[in-house]
Design an enzyme around this catalytic site. Structure first.
Site, mmCIF file in Angstrom:
data_model
loop_
_atom_site.group_PDB
_atom_site.id
_atom_site.type_symbol
_atom_site.label_atom_id
_atom_site.label_comp_id
_atom_site.label_asym_id
_atom_site.label_seq_id
_atom_site.Cartn_x
_atom_site.Cartn_y
_atom_site.Cartn_z
ATOM 1 N N SER B 100 15.223 -0.462 -14.489
ATOM 2 C CA SER B 100 15.232 -1.291 -13.372
ATOM 3 C C SER B 100 16.457 -1.327 -12.409
ATOM 4 O O SER B 100 16.135 -1.701 -11.407
ATOM 5 C CB SER B 100 14.953 -2.554 -13.885
ATOM 6 O OG SER B 100 16.316 -3.086 -14.474
ATOM 7 N N PHE B 103 20.936 -2.409 -15.433
ATOM 8 C CA PHE B 103 22.225 -2.084 -16.356
ATOM 9 C C PHE B 103 23.033 -1.437 -15.483
ATOM 10 O O PHE B 103 24.296 -1.788 -15.708
ATOM 11 C CB PHE B 103 21.510 -1.161 -17.363
ATOM 12 C CG PHE B 103 22.456 -0.846 -18.377
ATOM 13 C CD1 PHE B 103 22.966 -1.475 -19.276
ATOM 14 C CD2 PHE B 103 23.179 0.572 -18.185
ATOM 15 C CE1 PHE B 103 23.926 -1.177 -20.342
ATOM 16 C CE2 PHE B 103 24.148 1.005 -19.115
ATOM 17 C CZ PHE B 103 24.848 0.098 -20.106
ATOM 18 N N GLN B 195 16.326 -9.512 -24.353
ATOM 19 C CA GLN B 195 17.677 -9.866 -24.378
ATOM 20 C C GLN B 195 18.072 -10.887 -25.465
ATOM 21 O O GLN B 195 17.396 -11.218 -26.410
ATOM 22 C CB GLN B 195 18.373 -10.277 -23.139
ATOM 23 C CG GLN B 195 18.159 -9.362 -22.000
ATOM 24 C CD GLN B 195 19.070 -7.935 -22.136
ATOM 25 O OE1 GLN B 195 19.888 -7.866 -22.873
ATOM 26 N NE2 GLN B 195 18.704 -6.874 -21.402
ATOM 27 N N ASP B 272 16.237 6.470 -25.610
ATOM 28 C CA ASP B 272 16.685 7.375 -24.379
ATOM 29 C C ASP B 272 18.448 7.182 -24.582
ATOM 30 O O ASP B 272 18.936 6.092 -24.887
ATOM 31 C CB ASP B 272 16.426 6.990 -23.031
ATOM 32 C CG ASP B 272 17.314 5.682 -22.525
ATOM 33 O OD1 ASP B 272 16.988 4.442 -22.851
ATOM 34 O OD2 ASP B 272 18.290 5.890 -21.718
ATOM 35 N N CYS B 312 16.087 26.479 -30.499
ATOM 36 C CA CYS B 312 16.413 26.534 -29.043
ATOM 37 C C CYS B 312 16.948 27.793 -28.531
ATOM 38 O O CYS B 312 17.466 28.667 -29.553
ATOM 39 C CB CYS B 312 17.381 25.380 -28.748
ATOM 40 S SG CYS B 312 19.204 25.748 -28.981
ATOM 41 N N CYS B 315 20.484 28.745 -29.929
ATOM 42 C CA CYS B 315 20.547 29.317 -31.153
ATOM 43 C C CYS B 315 19.775 30.538 -31.635
ATOM 44 O O CYS B 315 20.090 31.137 -32.434
ATOM 45 C CB CYS B 315 20.032 28.260 -32.037
ATOM 46 S SG CYS B 315 21.170 26.498 -32.079
#
Lengths: 394, 394
Positions: B100, B103, B195, B272, B312, B315
């Protein structure tokens, strides 16, 4: 002096088509054939900046250049050798070319001292004293394991006094002899480098001393170091025109798109330059319309790709506005994508030249290309290069 | 309050399997279904730093997070909208989530002033005065066009006084009501954010005021802002345990591998964090054995990949020695490859957790994983999270 039949076989250079002095050819290397004219991306420290090997292959890269000077100092050639050489170290599965370190010693080494023996300089990373000689250069290049290795030479700065250039090229020939003598591996082609600055008589002197080594390829060195294009291209024409027909010709450290086109016109087969990746990191994109500055304000709102004719990942996926945003936001994806696009542009450029040469349409193709690229103001040096391309004596 | 039947249909959350409080599920979004638990790479400025959309898909990314605050200020949401929203702008063809901006206003905005209306702050890019309100946040998020958008909230810093946290969460509920009221698009799911800091009674108060909005998903906000893990996880457990079963639960800004495992144990579905890309840029690689520091001396000569179990690109192609060389040489490919590996590590981690949950083996899997990851010293907060995972009341 080439005493080993296998070298000649592996590094065969087969001309497919000629168009004026321009030609297309296939050059056999131990890691596969490459088609020329070609542009070699520069992976100075063992990586083409920001680009993965998979991407290099996808955009049509063939041979990658790596720098002896940098890799010798860090991480050291023995670590590269422990990976089985540059392909194992960098994960690029195709052919490599390493330079000799000579050019970087001159441009990056501090407090360098040049003698008959070689060059002593201060390591630019830690200040330690390092010696690079023809023997050491070949030793390092054998450890790095490229397909094409370069003779250790001195590239005099521009401008330099004639006597200095002459003494330097004489020494470079003696260094070539030492390189040739210590080379041990048959699966690496040693290319000699012709020096002589922009002076025809010195170029001729260098040629006469260098050609007898009959190396599997020859480089035109000592150019694109600050001289004007008007000085440079006659020297390219003069030198390339006197190199053997049946060997690849490599114009070192060149160049910009217009340099590739003019160089090909004069019979050059191989090019390398940091320009596409460096200018990409600075926010510039190469196109047939010239260089697009994505730092300027116009692209910020343009919803078209950099180049609608380009098939690179950036042009297939991103708008100029997005890339301009990434640049302003200092996002890593910007230099990555612009480097990728610029490399693809040069690869597409040589691909288009190969098609034009094979179809005997190189000169009309180049006339169209240059008219657009230079926005109608094709410079004299470029036109002259094309005039020389069809002259029998240059 | 959800008056539009299509929203519920599009954003259906179907639980596949439960194992303690952990669960696997499918979450339908307009741009395709995602499977949870999932980790969302963060593309703050419209790019996951250094990684292409093609690579994101290859490593198993599903939903990408983008930041309203950053994109609103630069390049501006209208340019993103002109590209058809985030997928057109960024070329990532899958679902997006936008935060939003709340933060970032708190953490990046200078001289911010919070009022009932919203937040006024100084743009960190040019010093201009910017206002962000619930209405403006939704307006921007609708222009950005993500599949999941977040209610505008205040995330109080840690530590904060109880009265401040309480007043803040009350205001956040009023802001949620305003967000809900101005939202116009049916193809975006608005998630509410609970919250209350680390205080159970305040969490409960926030929950009781927030749940009636019956949004298609709920986030646990206000954690991982500086409190200890011992304080954080009871709050995660308490909050997640009181969120609806049939809606996705998103633990914002989390986290490290151990946080994903503990969070999943407590019923979290979405995560995230910038951690994998940020720590990658600093030269750290995530593995089942903990974090590998490629800046240290040992990796410089190690010829094995970062993680032999990882699939990946880094690697599969590179040794630790090569990547350590790239880091020391400050080559762009180092942060790119380490970011890619770390994202793949977290994606593989949630994939393995999904398999374990589906096979009702999550707790033994996590016991093995944590024993190795923590080198035998599994911390109390982690063990407690797993104890809570099987308690009926938490």
């Amino acid at each position: 002096m080439n005493q080993c039949g296998t070298i000649t076989a592996v590094f065969e250079f087969e001309i497919k088509q000629r168009d004026g002095r321009a030609r297309t050819a296939t050059f056999q290397t131990p890691r596969g054939a490459v088609t020329t004219p070609m542009f070699m991306p520069v992976g100075t420290q063992g990586t083409v900046k920001g680009i993965s090997p998979q991407e290099l292959l996808e955009i049509g890269s063939q041979m990658i250049l790596a720098n002896t000077y940098h890799l010798m100092l860090r991480p050291g050639e023995q670590l590269v050798k422990a990976h089985g050489g540059l392909p194992g170290f960098t994960a690029y599965p195709g052919p490599f070319l390493t330079d000799s370190g000579g050019f970087q010693v001159m441009s990056l080494g501090h407090m360098r001292k040049i003698s008959e023996e070689g060059v002593v300089f201060k390591n630019h990373l830690d200040g330690s004293r390092v010696e690079l000689t023809p023997e050491r250069s070949i030793q390092v290049q054998e450890a790095l394991g490229a397909d094409v290795i370069m003779a250790f030479d001195e590239c005099p700065p521009y401008p330099a006094e004639r006597p200095y250039i002459e003494a330097s090229l004489d020494r470079t020939v003696r260094w070539l002899e030492r390189c040739h003598a210590v080379k041990t591996k048959d699966d690496q082609a040693l290319f000699a480098i012709v020096q002589g600055g922009v002076h025809e008589d010195l170029r001729l002197k260098s040629l006469e001393a260098t050609l007898p080594f009959a190396t599997p390829g020859f480089a035109v060195g000592g150019l694109a170091v600050g001289e004007s294009k008007e000085e440079m291209y006659p020297a390219v024409a003069f030198t390339a025109g006197r190199l053997p027909e049946n060997k690849p010709r490599y114009l070192m450290g060149v160049g910009h798109p217009e340099d590739l086109v003019a160089g090909v016109a004069l019979g050059i087969d191989m090019f390398d330059c940091v320009y596409p990746t460096r200018t990409g990191r600075f926010g510039y994109a190469l196109t047939d319309d010239g260089r697009l500055n994505l730092n300027s304000s116009a692209p910020r709102t343009q919803l078209q790709p950099i180049d609608a004719e380009c098939d690179c990942y950036a042009c297939r996926h991103y708008t100029r506005a997005y890339l301009a945003h990434l640049l302003r936001a200092e996002e890593m994806l910007a230099p990555r994508m612009l480097s990728l696009h610029n490399l693809r542009y040069l690869h597409r450029l040589v691909e288009r030249m190969r098609v034009a040469i094979n179809g005997q349409q190189f000169h009309p193709w180049a006339a169209d290309w240059s008219e657009r690229y230079f926005h109608g103001n094709v410079p004299g040096w470029f036109t002259s290069a094309f005039e020389r391309s069809t002259q029998s004596e240059i």
